[in-house]
Design a protein around this motif. Structure first.
Motif, PDB file in Angstrom:
ATOM      1  N   ILE A 629      -7.362   1.548   0.697  1.00 33.71           N
ATOM      2  CA  ILE A 629      -7.531   1.100   1.844  1.00 33.71           C
ATOM      3  C   ILE A 629      -6.475  -0.007   2.357  1.00 33.71           C
ATOM      4  N   LEU A 630      -6.506  -0.923   1.250  1.00 34.35           N
ATOM      5  CA  LEU A 630      -5.639  -2.220   1.596  1.00 34.35           C
ATOM      6  C   LEU A 630      -4.113  -1.796   1.957  1.00 34.35           C
ATOM      7  N   ILE A 631      -3.765  -0.829   1.115  1.00 36.41           N
ATOM      8  CA  ILE A 631      -2.223  -0.500   1.101  1.00 36.41           C
ATOM      9  C   ILE A 631      -1.912   0.418   2.401  1.00 36.41           C
ATOM     10  N   VAL A 632      -2.879   1.376   2.756  1.00 32.52           N
ATOM     11  CA  VAL A 632      -2.824   2.262   3.706  1.00 32.52           C
ATOM     12  C   VAL A 632      -2.814   1.341   5.001  1.00 32.52           C
ATOM     13  N   LEU A 633      -3.730   0.316   5.117  1.00 36.25           N
ATOM     14  CA  LEU A 633      -3.724  -0.408   6.194  1.00 36.25           C
ATOM     15  C   LEU A 633      -2.399  -1.100   6.626  1.00 36.25           C
ATOM     16  N   GLY A 634      -1.606  -1.344   5.700  1.00 43.31           N
ATOM     17  CA  GLY A 634      -0.256  -1.901   5.908  1.00 43.31           C
ATOM     18  C   GLY A 634      -0.237  -3.145   6.592  1.00 43.31           C
TER      19      GLY A 634
END
Lengths: 766, 372
Positions: A629-634
């Motif tokens: 999720i952290l990565i996808v949130l950008g």
């Protein structure tokens, strides 16, 4: 019998018991005494060094007490003398005989066990001498043809036979009547042999050596090795334990200060250990009783040891081993339980008592030590498969946030992770592309693109505000509510809950929660258990929804000061589990739109909720969800102001570590590349980095490994097997620099030795 | 509900430890027969013995793998008072697709201990090659290989005196920068009056020393095994303890309570769960790689598995019988089956089981309801 000791003025080299085991003679360089052994202490009877005219023949290497006449002692002196002492005499006359026949120090003296007055000695000069203590000189001399004799022992079974052990590792058997040559000689050890001892009943001879072994030889016929005990240090002395056929005591020459008693049927670990001495023990004598023995030591003490005070190294040893691997398999090594069937099956050295296993005493159980290993595969191992598959299928970059969230939600759903899927959808709702990411979230805009989630989300929360008057409900409770169900879902996938449900004939996904259970993690948040319990709470939730629009205004003004809205989020998930909650979207939009006229007041920052959701996942061991999720949130993750970088780094590293366990290097690399934290990004640079140049124009390839910026061609990145562009792992031979897809190259090299391009190189891959 | 495969290890005495490598595809076993064996799993799940060698001159208590980035490296510790580091060498490959001959060479022998070395563990990978040993005389030693390419050079970095005889140790594997290097050491001293049997040590970067931060006073019986849970994203730590029962302790750093000198935080230590399911001595504890499932084994010959369902709420989820036979009513009624699997349950065990029903009731009551 008790354990007790007496301290001497110098190191004690040897000790000997009298015929009826009531007195002990001890000797050393500066010590030569006789003690009576009483109930709780040693009492000095003689001090043979009390005379004024001391010389080297008063210092003993070894000591022996006549087994036929209690008044006679013999000592082996360091100056090569063999002395015979008569305890009935006084002063100088006590030293009845001094045989000055050995050229070098005498290592050992021994009285014959049955024939009176007979004595044998073994010396560093390589000879043994046989004495009759009534004569002034030795009766016979035995030349060993070795450098030195370390121990001589009369056989208790054959009166005219004795054994001698030498520093060259050999054992010699001699007949007293044949001094010209030894009866038998064989090499027993790969190092000097320091001691030997005849078994009191069997024709066994135990030998102890510097090679850290004790060997038991059956000398009944041809010498045969009966058993070998591996010890941790050179062994200086061995002594069989009386009345215990398989037990033998040993003490080390160096390093090991303890006295060990071994069961030769279990030659790896001492049956009992006595750790009283502070320096190495120099001698051991049993008091005719298997429970008591005496020992002398270089630490200037003499001890009586009682067996009950022994430490049992084997009892402290861990009898089990266990390990889990990353696919959830369990290795379990455990002791084979002793049962009667097994006992009867045992053959060989072990004589089995016919009694039932229940009456086995400790020494019988001791030697029957063996383990089995089992590998278990359980249903619980579905979790790793799920992780693996999710890692492969999650999309972490390259699309819009909404698309990624939607995709990942679908993927999670496919793997049965309903609640992870819900979290992805909520994220899509909160941070979706339609939502203007630069301003702080406004309610109205969000409603445009989303379903009823946020509407409902907000409503009960305001309602709770009202009810609790901004009471300090912990921030984690939103997630508490949501993830609680999520956790159960994980369970579902992993087998436990489903298993119980299956057994109960209940459909999957129906969960019953006791109040207690939920209390534990929800800390008394009463509404949430209601949600899970189904219908009962529906009205409860709906009702406030209807009343909300009127009251929303007032409450908000109040709340802003003492309670940030996100904390009330625990009910946010109620719509998730209770989709039937009928809320007309129009109305709420209307309500919010009016509110939106005063923007600051309706700022709702979801970051706290998202953070606590992520934290909850991470805490439950699902770091995959948190990290992805952290990565996808950008860039939007910057909105998560409450989440410190250390925690973010922790999650990323945790995910990378897990990916490594499953050999998902590609995804790990992707995670590292997508990372925004310097410490994580550098992970790729810490290991070996290979810079590649275009094969055509030699320009360093920077953007991608397969496309040259200058010549815009990718022909030099082709797989030499399939002639397609390699966009993942490129494996190549360092010799001819041809290569291609890892899998293709593997396949090729399993069949051929030469390079697939036909360049003729014998490629080497390691 | 589970498959069991028996592996004939052919050790001549008790096996004291088994260890999977990082990927779970190799295993090492060690035994009192002084041998260490290494096994490789074939693609069909069978275990092949690939190496077997006499590693020590005393019982080998523990065997442990280093992270594969340091090569194929094992550490062992033994009753012979030494710990050793071993590296696998692969010979020339005879042909494509075939594997070269393999053998293990001793890279170093750590001889500082004067008593039996009871445990050995490699430190977290991020610290390079560190090795902790503990011994029966209560001394913890931390070694380091300054050059990870040279496994024959190890320097003794720290020597920590612990008053009681040590039986086991565990590194905290947390990857977070917030968590200092942490070691937990358990003692098998069985005199309850000697106080707590678990000690927590932390490394302070400020003063470059290991400091004892906690003595866990709630555990006063002999401790046989301890294990930190893998911490991939938690702010707190979980420590599993095998003593007369199974404990799960949670250790949370108290943020506003740092020691000025060392910069270390105090820990808030809570017992998250306590299980008496084995009804007897618990010998080993082990976590899965995500730290969500705990397995324990005990004198009852069973492996019991526990799962965290929500934060710090633990439930038994499976029972595996050591001889591979199926245990009826697995999981849900573990307390009952443990009594059944013991041929003659001692009176004390029965008493403790009734007590356990009460204790567990608060956690697993609702699921048990249909059964009673």
């Amino acid at each position: 019998m008790a354990t007790f000791s007496v301290v001497q003025e110098g190191p004690v080299n040897a000790l000997a018991l009298n015929r009826d085991n009531t007195q002990v003679a001890i000797g050393g360089r500066n010590v030569f005494k006789v003690y009576a052994i009483e109930e709780e202490q040693f009492k000095e009877v003689y001090n043979l060094r009390s005379s004024k005219h001391l010389n080297l023949s008063f210092s003993c290497n070894d000591i022996s007490w006549s087994s036929t006449d209690d008044n006679y002692l013999a000592t082996a002196a360091t100056n090569g003398h063999v002395c015979v002492w008569n305890l009935t005499k006084m002063g100088k006359a006590m030293q009845e005989q001094v045989y000055q026949e050995h050229k070098r120090t005498v290592n050992k003296v021994n009285f014959h066990s049955s024939e009176p007055n007979r004595l044998i000695s073994g010396s560093q000069d390589g000879t043994m001498k046989y004495f009759d203590i009534r004569c002034k000189t030795s009766v016979a001399t035995f030349v060993s043809n070795t450098e030195s004799v370390r121990d001589v022992q009369f056989s208790p079974h054959t009166p005219h036979m004795f054994a001698a052990v030498s520093e060259n590792g050999s054992i010699q058997l001699w007949d007293i009547r044949r001094p010209d040559r030894c009866q038998q000689q064989f090499t027993a050890h790969s190092g000097p042999v320091f001691a030997c001892d005849w078994h009191p009943e069997m024709t066994w001879l135990a030998t102890a050596s510097r090679d850290k072994t004790i060997k038991v030889w059956d000398l009944g016929n041809k010498p045969a090795l009966e058993s070998t005990i591996h010890t941790i240090a050179s062994i200086g002395h061995v002594k069989w334990r009386p009345l215990r056929k398989y037990h033998i005591a040993s003490c080390a020459l160096v390093v090991d200060c303890s006295i060990n008693v071994w069961d030769i049927r279990r030659p790896y670990i001492p049956f009992a250990a006595f750790n009283e001495h502070k320096d190495v023990a120099t001698g051991v004598v049993w008091r005719g009783d298997p429970q008591v023995f005496l020992s002398s030591s270089r630490d200037c003490t003499v001890f009586q040891h009682a067996f009950k005070d022994a430490s049992r190294p084997a009892s402290k040893a861990n009898p089990q081993g266990m390990c889990l691997n990353n696919s959830g398999e369990i290795l379990y090594a455990s002791r084979v339980s002793v049962n009667a069937n097994l006992l009867y099956k045992m053959t060989g050295l072990i004589s089995v008592r016919k009694s039932s296993s229940a009456t086995l005493n400790t020494s019988d159980q001791f030697h029957q030590a063996s383990s089995t290993i089992h590998q278990f595969k359980t249903q619980l191992s579905q979790e790793p498969k799920c992780f693996y598959s999710l890692a492969l299928n999650y999309v972490l970059s390259g699309r819009t946030l909404s698309e990624m969230c939607e995709h990942n939600a679908t993927v999670a759903q496919e793997h049965g992770k309903t609640y992870v899927s819900t979290v992805w959808r909520i994220l899509k709702t909160i941070y979706g592309d339609e939502y203007n990411q630069n301003s702080i979230s406004l309610y109205g805009s969000k409603n445009n693109d989303s379903l009823s989630h946020n509407n409902i989300t907000m409503d009960p929360s305001t309602d709770t505000d009202k009810q609790s008057k901004g009471g300090d409900t912990p921030a984690a409770q939103f997630s508490g509510g949501d993830e609680e169900t999520e956790a159960e879902d994980q369970n579902d996938g992993v087998g436990f809950t489903s298993y119980s449900n299956f057994k109960l004939g209940m459909p999957r996904g129906d969960f019953f929660f006791g109040d207690n259970e939920l209390d534990i993690e929800l800390d008394g948040l009463n509404t949430v258990p209601d949600i899970h319990n189904g219908i009962r709470n529906t009205n409860h939730i709906i009702e406030p929804d209807w009343t909300l629009p009127n009251e929303a205004f007032n409450i908000r003004h109040e709340i802003q000061n003492h309670s940030p809205p996100p904390e009330q989020f625990p009910n946010q998930n109620s719509p998730d589990t209770n989709d039937e909650a009928p809320l007309p979207p129009d109305e709420s939009i209307l309500g919010f739109l009016t509110i939106a006229n005063v923007p600051m007041r309706f700022d709702w920052n979801p970051s706290k909720i998202v953070i606590s959701a992520l934290k909850y996942h991470a805490t439950l061991g699902d770091v995959q969800t948190a990290a992805c999720i952290l990565i996808v949130l950008g860039e939007r993750r910057k909105l998560l102001t409450g989440l410190d970088e250390v925690t973010q780094e922790h999650w990323l590293l945790g995910y990378i570590e897990l990916l490594g366990r499953y050999r998902l290097w590609n995804i790990a690399t992707q995670v590292i590349n997508l990372s925004w934290l310097p410490s994580v990004m550098q992970l790729n640079q810490q290991s070996t980095r290979i810079n590649t140049n275009c094969g055509n124009c030699s320009k360093p390839l920077q953007r991608a490994g397969w496309l040259c910026d200058r010549c815009h061609a990718s022909e030099y990145a082709l797989c030499s097997v399939c002639h397609q562009v390699v966009k993942g792992l490129y494996a190549w031979c360092q010799g001819c620099s041809h290569g291609g897809h890892l899998a293709h190259m593997q396949k090729w090299m399993s069949q051929y030795k030469t390079c697939p391009t036909g360049c003729g190189h014998l490629c080497e891959y390691t | 509900m589970f498959e069991a495969q028996e592996i004939n290890a052919e050790h001549k005495d008790l096996i004291h430890d088994v260890a999977y490598d990082f990927y779970g595809e190799r295993m090492a076993t060690c035994s009192s027969d002084q041998y260490v064996k290494v096994w490789d799993q074939t693609s069909d799940g069978k275990w092949n013995l690939t190496s077997s060698w006499k590693a020590h001159s005393g019982s080998v208590w523990k065997v442990t793998w280093a992270h594969p980035e340091f090569g194929q490296v094992l550490a062992t510790c033994s009753f012979d008072r030494t710990a050793a580091v071993w590296e696998e060498l692969v010979g020339e490959t005879p042909g494509p697709g075939e594997r070269g001959t393999r053998h293990w060479v001793r890279r170093t022998n750590l001889v500082d201990s004067r008593t039996s070395v009871t445990d050995v563990k490699f430190g977290p990978r991020t610290q390079g090659l560190q090795l902790a040993t503990c011994s029966a005389d209560g001394i913890i030693r931390i070694y380091e290989a300054p050059d990870v390419m040279n496994l024959s050079q190890w320097t003794l970095q720290h020597e920590i005196q612990c008053k009681l005889s040590c039986s086991c140790l565990s590194w905290n594997p947390s990857l977070s920068k917030n968590h200092p290097l942490m070691l937990a050491v358990g003692s098998d001293d069985n005199n309850p009056s000697n106080g707590g049997k678990i000690f927590i040590y932390e490394y302070s970067d400020n003063i470059r020393r290991w400091m004892k931060t906690e003595t866990i006073s709630s555990v006063t019986e002999a401790v046989h095994d301890i294990s930190f849970s893998p911490n991939l994203g938690r702010s707190f730590h979980l420590l599993a303890v095998a003593t007369k029962d199974l404990r799960i302790l949670s250790l949370s750093p108290i943020a506003d309570n740092a020691n000025v000198q060392s910069g270390l935080y105090k820990l808030d230590i809570q017992t998250a769960a306590q299980f008496d399911d084995h009804g007897c001595m618990v010998w080993r504890v082990c976590w899965n790689i995500t730290g969500t499932i705990l397995a324990s084994s005990g004198d009852d010959g069973c492996v019991r598995m526990f799962k965290m369902n929500c934060i710090n709420a633990w439930k038994p989820v499976a029972v595996l019988k050591g001889d591979g036979s199926h245990v009826a009513n697995e999981g849900h009624r573990s307390s009952v089956c443990s009594a059944a699997s013991l041929p003659t349950p001692p009176v004390a065990a029965v008493v403790s089981q009734t007590a356990r029903y009460i204790k567990l009731g608060t956690i697993s009551q609702s699921r048990e309801v249909p059964w009673h």
